[in-house]
Design an enzyme around this catalytic site. Structure first.
Site, mmCIF file in Angstrom:
data_model
loop_
_atom_site.group_PDB
_atom_site.id
_atom_site.type_symbol
_atom_site.label_atom_id
_atom_site.label_comp_id
_atom_site.label_asym_id
_atom_site.label_seq_id
_atom_site.Cartn_x
_atom_site.Cartn_y
_atom_site.Cartn_z
ATOM 1 N N ASP A 1 0.982 -1.078 -0.255
ATOM 2 C CA ASP A 1 0.083 0.015 0.093
ATOM 3 C C ASP A 1 0.909 1.203 0.286
ATOM 4 O O ASP A 1 2.014 1.110 0.120
ATOM 5 C CB ASP A 1 -0.850 0.043 1.142
ATOM 6 C CG ASP A 1 -2.064 0.803 0.946
ATOM 7 O OD1 ASP A 1 -2.174 1.657 -0.024
ATOM 8 O OD2 ASP A 1 -3.156 0.686 1.717
HETATM 9 C C1 BGC Z 1 -4.994 3.057 0.202
HETATM 10 C C2 BGC Z 1 -5.306 2.119 -0.832
HETATM 11 C C3 BGC Z 1 -5.467 2.717 -2.118
HETATM 12 C C4 BGC Z 1 -3.981 3.368 -2.286
HETATM 13 C C5 BGC Z 1 -3.938 4.058 -3.738
HETATM 14 C C6 BGC Z 1 -4.049 4.039 -0.008
HETATM 15 O O1 BGC Z 1 -4.062 5.032 0.739
HETATM 16 O O2 BGC Z 1 -4.990 2.576 1.528
HETATM 17 O O3 BGC Z 1 -6.554 1.415 -0.507
HETATM 18 O O4 BGC Z 1 -5.588 1.620 -3.059
HETATM 19 O O5 BGC Z 1 -3.958 4.446 -1.260
HETATM 20 O O6 BGC Z 1 -4.752 4.998 -3.775
#
Ligand code: BGC
Length: 763
Positions: free
Chosen positions: A282
């Site tokens: 993530d």
């Molecule tokens: C979130 C994810 C997301 C990623 C990309 C992160 O802050 O936890 O769920 O896919 O950002 O946008």
């Protein structure tokens, strides 16, 4: 053919033929093709493939293209049009080995057309509707040159303080697992390589929904049996359905961050579950290993992540900076690096990108004339699905449906709120394209009835909260406060109410209140809106509350004020039309809660399938020395599986085909369901199982099947459910998955509480 389009065609043809010529291995043998390609790659090019960057203001386009052509970027996310992505793919095709880029995005509940938030989709209990969401999203996203989505998000959520509760499908393992499978299958279609498919990267692996206290990014501490029985199955369902990717969670699990968790990614995901796809960290999670306190610096963080099994690094520079020296020192082996590269190239292969890097980007001549055109939306599908997601919580004196006549006061800060309509993670949805409740009422009524609109209050009177929520959105302020004093706004709403036959108040949360990093300490509707409700109630007019929110709210007080309550979540592009359909009876509501609504925040955690205990609270019996709170009634306000209709349904004659079940055989549970009301309508008949005495305490009840049925007014039907040993299996404390002989109760109901029961014995 114009110049641009000729150029597009040439680039596309050139890239395809050039690519086909590069590796000696034929494209149809995936493993050989990738092995051959990897032989030609330098160490730098391999490390480049691991880099997934976010397109944003901090990354100038020119620089990105240079980096891509130099083989230093494997994929991007957040670029969402063909003409944004095409030059990047062109840059990749100028690279030495012409390894295609891939483009990812958070397509969670729609892409350009926004469907209800996931918690609302789950409330439809309608797998065809959910498949329509996945397929439509894929078609729209693929048409914008997107290859992969970071979805479905299948984290079980049992603490509604957690803002991301809105993003998942609720508290129940069985329901979320069913939806997980459907989402993956519909995103990916027949194959993730198809031009109108996108690859699904299920998230957040694992257990993110169980963060302590519902506080985002917090730790998770959980027994193995609970993990295996309750939290892991939805991810597994996605993998079994063929999800090509897995996004790894930000939280730690029993002290070890998911991002550096070898057990999680290697032992469980790859070895036990046989996952063959790509893993992605993530946002910034590799660097966060330092703050988790498991890596002393970036070098160690990079080492831990790659060794544990993180292939793609999302918006972290550490792989690029530190892997060269880690490889040199031998702390990271060539095999560690190759394993990650192989999975990334494998995912690109599976997305069809080696065959045609422009499979979704297409040629410029075919780009939509207007990317944001309304004609690109799937409004009919959005309205159909949104109607199915609405849950009727209260309907005293048949206040609903409303007549299309007389005067209606429409009030509340969310009655005309296009941004909120879309909910959080609204992908490429445009607020001006969403139909608000005000607009929906206007269209439904024409000149048949008069609507008097008054905002009545701001979402919250707390300026610090408004500042916080506005800070979350980069594009536009989420919340634009009405500068008038609260008393003036309420007076205007009261005046409207007094002139009307009925009041419809659209209240709840702004969408940012149910989002990432939006944990709450209370589940109440903000005070500014409660003041409004109080004043409206005092007018004595019938009061309909239309709720917008992304988590269960504590509604004990509101229930006393309102004559009817309709839960609408954040219902998407066509939300206003769908809500009007239900308010005026053009659609009979059939949604059922996919998550328990507690009475107060103090009851949390409150979920229907908790383990049995020695001193359970028994309604109607003296409460002393039983498990309860003494300050307020016990149990939920609205249980899991609950939802009313304009019709009434009754269940009778639950019967089992046998009192015993032999392993390997099946048993039939049948029940009659009747529509005893005056309207045709749908309901969800839910089957739960309880293990009477097992080697460890088991849940009071667990959903194992359901059927959504449409019955005409007065119609009765017999439903059959097949039960086998499979539904009775569970993971014991030794992590053996087996059904234990003995008695089982079958409970069938129209929600998790009002159930009929029969017993059989597993021999
Ligand atoms: C979130 C994810 C997301 C990623 C990309 C992160 O802050 O936890 O769920 O896919 O950002 O946008």
């Amino acid at each position: 053919m114009n110049k641009l389009c000729l150029l597009g065609l040439l680039v596309s043809l050139a890239s395809q033929s050039a690519f086909a010529a590069a590796p000696a291995e034929p494209l149809k043998n995936k493993d050989a093709f990738i092995a051959n390609l990897m032989k030609q790659m330098t160490e730098d090019e391999k490390i480049g493939q691991l880099r997934l960057i976010s397109i944003g203001p901090e990354m100038p386009r020119e620089l990105i293209r240079k980096e891509i052509a130099a083989g230093r970027i494997g994929g991007t996310f957040n670029s969402i049009t063909r003409d944004e992505n095409r030059p990047m793919q062109d840059a990749a095709m100028r690279g030495r080995l012409k390894i295609p880029m891939f483009f990812a995005y958070d397509v969670i509940h729609g892409h350009r057309t926004i469907f209800p938030i996931s918690l609302g989709l789950a409330a439809s209990w309608d797998m065809d509707a959910i498949a329509k969401v996945g397929r439509t999203s894929a078609v729209e996203a693929a048409a914008d040159g997107i290859d992969m989505t970071f979805a479905p998000m299948v984290d079980i959520a049992r603490d509604p303080r957690w803002g991301r509760t809105s993003e998942g499908f609720g508290e129940d393992t069985y329901l979320v697992s069913r939806i997980s499978r459907v989402m993956v299958e519909s995103f990916q279609g027949q194959s993730p390589a198809n031009a109108d498919s996108i690859m699904a990267a299920v998230k957040h692996f694992a257990l993110y929904g169980a963060v302590e206290g519902g506080r985002d990014y917090n730790t998770v501490d959980m027994s193995p049996a609970k993990m295996y029985n309750d939290y892991l199955p939805p991810y597994r369902a996605a993998i079994d359905a063929g999800a090509g990717g897995v996004m790894v969670a930000l939280n730690s699990i029993n002290g070890v961050p998911a991002t550096s968790n070898t057990w999680l990614m290697n032992d469980l995901l790859r070895k036990e579950w046989g996952f063959k796809g790509v893993t992605v960290s993530d946002h910034g999670a590799i660097g966060e290993l330092i703050r988790h306190g498991v890596a002393k610096d970036g070098t160690e963080a990079a080492k831990l992540a790659i060794k544990a099994g993180i292939d793609l690094s999302m918006n972290d520079s550490l792989y690029g900076e530190d892997l060269p020296k880690l490889l040199k020192s031998g702390d990271v082996s060539q095999t560690d690096l190759d394993n990650a590269v192989r999975e990334i190239l494998g995912a690109k292969y599976d997305m069809g990108l080696f065959k045609d890097p422009y499979v979704r980007i297409g040629v410029a001549s075919e780009d939509p004339a207007d990317t944001y055109a309304d004609s690109r939306l799937h409004r009919e599908a959005a309205r159909d699905v949104a109607r199915r997601s609405l849950v009727l919580l209260e309907n005293r004196n048949q206040t609903l449906p409303l007549k299309k006549a007389g005067t209606i006061a429409l009030v509340g800060p969310l009655a005309d709120a296009p941004i909120d309509m879309m909910g959080s993670w609204a992908a490429a949805g445009r607020p001006h394209q969403s139909v608000t409740v005000r607009e929906g009422l206007r269209r439904a009524l024409g000149d048949q009835a008069k609507v008097i609109y008054a905002k009545g209050s701001n979402v919250t009177g707390d300026k610090a909260i408004v500042d916080y929520l506005n800070f979350l959105n980069f594009d536009a302020p989420e919340i634009v406060d009405d500068p008038r004093p609260a008393a003036v706004m309420i007076a205007e709403a009261v005046k409207a109410a007094k002139q009307s036959d009925v009041v419809v108040a659209v209240v709840g949360e702004s969408r940012g209140m149910s989002h990432e990093s939006s944990s709450r300490t209370t589940l109440e509707i903000p005070a500014s809106q409660r003041e409004l409700i109080k004043a409206l109630k005092a007018t004595g007019k019938p009061l309909v509350l239309v709720l917008m929110n992304g988590r269960p709210l504590a509604l004990a007080w509101e229930r006393e004020q309102a004559d009817a309550i309709l839960e609408t979540w954040f219902s998407g592009t066509e939300g206003g039309n769908a809500i009007a359909d239900v308010l005026f009876g053009d659609y009979n509501p059939s949604g059922k809660l996919a998550i328990t609504f507690p009475r107060s925040v103090g009851q949390i955690p409150m979920y229907y399938n908790h383990l049995r205990i020695g001193r359970p609270f028994t309604p109607g019996k003296p409460g002393n020395y039983t498990s309860q709170y003494f300050e307020e009634p016990n149990g939920p306000l609205y249980p899991f599986g609950y939802g009313l209709s304009y019709s009434d349904f009754s269940l009778s004659n639950l019967s089992l085909s046998s009192k015993t079940l032999k392993k390997g055989q099946t048993l039939d549970a049948s029940i009659q369901v009747k529509n005893t009301g005056k309207h045709d309508g749908e309901t969800v008949v839910q089957l739960y199982v309880q293990d009477v005495a097992a080697s460890m305490s088991r849940p009071v009840q667990e959903l194992k099947n359901f059927q959504k049925v449409m019955l005409k007014a007065g119609e009765e039907r017999t439903l059959h459910f097949s039960i086998s040993e499979e539904e009775l299996k569970f993971w014991n404390n030794q992590l053996q998955f087996a059904a234990e002989p003995g008695d089982f109760n079958i409970l069938i109901g129209l929600d998790s509480q009002a159930v009929q029961q029969q017993t059989f014995e597993l021999l």
